[in-house]
Design an enzyme around this catalytic site. Sequence first.
Site, PDB file in Angstrom:
ATOM      1  CD  GLU A 158      -2.966  -0.939   2.364  1.00 59.73           C
ATOM      2  OE1 GLU A 158      -2.675  -0.284   3.381  1.00 59.73           O
ATOM      3  OE2 GLU A 158      -4.075  -1.448   2.193  1.00 59.73           O
ATOM      4  CD  GLU A 372      -4.049  -6.025   3.633  1.00 57.53           C
ATOM      5  OE1 GLU A 372      -4.868  -5.294   4.239  1.00 57.53           O
ATOM      6  OE2 GLU A 372      -2.823  -5.812   3.619  1.00 57.53           O
TER       7      GLU A 372
END
Length: 468
Positions: A158, A372
């Site tokens: 991320e 995720e």
Amino acid sequence: MSKDKFLWGSATAAYQCEGAWDEDGKGPSIWDDYCHSTANLTGITGDVSCDHYHHFKEDIKMMAEGNQNTYRFSLSWSRILPKDDHVVNEAGFRFYDELIDECEKYGIVPNVTLVHYDLPDYIGTWTNPKVSDEFAYYASVVFKHFGNRIPLYTTINEPNHNAYCNYCVGNYPPNETNLQHYCECAYNMILCTAKAVKEFRKLNLNSLIGIVQGCGPAVSLKDDPEYLEAVKYCDYFCNDWVLDPAIKGILEDELIEAVKAKGIDLSFVDPNFKDIIKNNTIDFLGQNIYSRMLVKPNTSGITSFTVNNAGNNDGTNNSARETRAIKDWFEFDRDENTQLNKWGREIYPKCGYITLTKRKERYGNIPIYITENGHGCYDIADENGYVEDDERIEFLNNYLQWILKAKEDGVNVQGYYVWSTMDLYSWINGYKKRYGLVRVDYEDGNLKRTPKKSYYWYKEFIKKYQNI
Ligand code: NOJ
């Protein structure tokens, strides 16, 4: 171990689960430093967490018994290279070798992230001009050591969210609110991925390399020109700088001009930047799916970034919205028809479908792993430690239906990971915000693990969809 069948698994990250923060020669990371400093107002740390370092055999066995055939975890850079001298800590490698042995024993495919927020403290910050060369060195050491034993590598977890928390909200170390530093951090992260990919290609491995993106493409409730401008700017800010260089090897001039027009000094950019990114692109995209980036034109006239950490983790202040706004560019919108979780995040299952199909529109048929997807809750356990987490099951089931639909409609989805394998440290949300399929009893001296209802639900779900 085959990465060619659909992968069903779950995910963790080193600082969030390993514990053993200074054991067996590990050096401190910036999260160790931050958590041990007075800036950490709650005093809560990942020093022990669920102690995966000593419980990994139990954790992986539980994954296998739950029909999971892949495990996404990250390596702690400072466990492998504890000091600023390029000397490898063999005990660090030993831990990960044993963890991978355990995965192999059960046919679980490791999907490994090189850095998940926890830079070594000797690197300090993502604005350190040395970070990309140091990262490339670290990556090459890792690739040489593990080689094909790790079929799927990802460079950075991320980058957008990491940079955002570090330099916009300021809730992650170094706790700044500084858009100039946000851009320097972003630039270095782009270079880190490109330089690591360059090292990776030198070795001609059979493994693949990717990156993990934290949000989906921006969307709006209206499609008039002002709203579409807001979408474009939000994508500049959150998506395009991460994915265009990594996947297409470019960074659009329009984006660079827009950044300059915001007053950012880009004199830190290396004249060879475009060549470096052009030739070093990734093989697959790791995409995290939680909620929408719903935006509208910036009418407030302000730049502001806040997150809801739910009243310092005691559940008060629930559902206060996050704000994200850049003057003249965009601000977050709110759809009153959707539900929010207790941390003010929208629950919107269709965002999985929108994200995946839009990724395909922009990036073609690139393989995508949902690295995720998960639901944070204040879980309540019964006297045996069992959690009936129907809310989490509903969340996962609803999201999965849309993800599977995107796959049916032709998006090249290759795998899916629930966040998280077991309860773990949720950054500044501490331990009360739980995501695990398995409960960890932090009060119990042995950190007892108890699979939740969602673990058993997921086990059956995988059985049903294992051959998709
Ligand atoms: C994304 C991050 O990668 C992970 O570290 C975090 O805990 C989850 N989201 C849940 O917020």
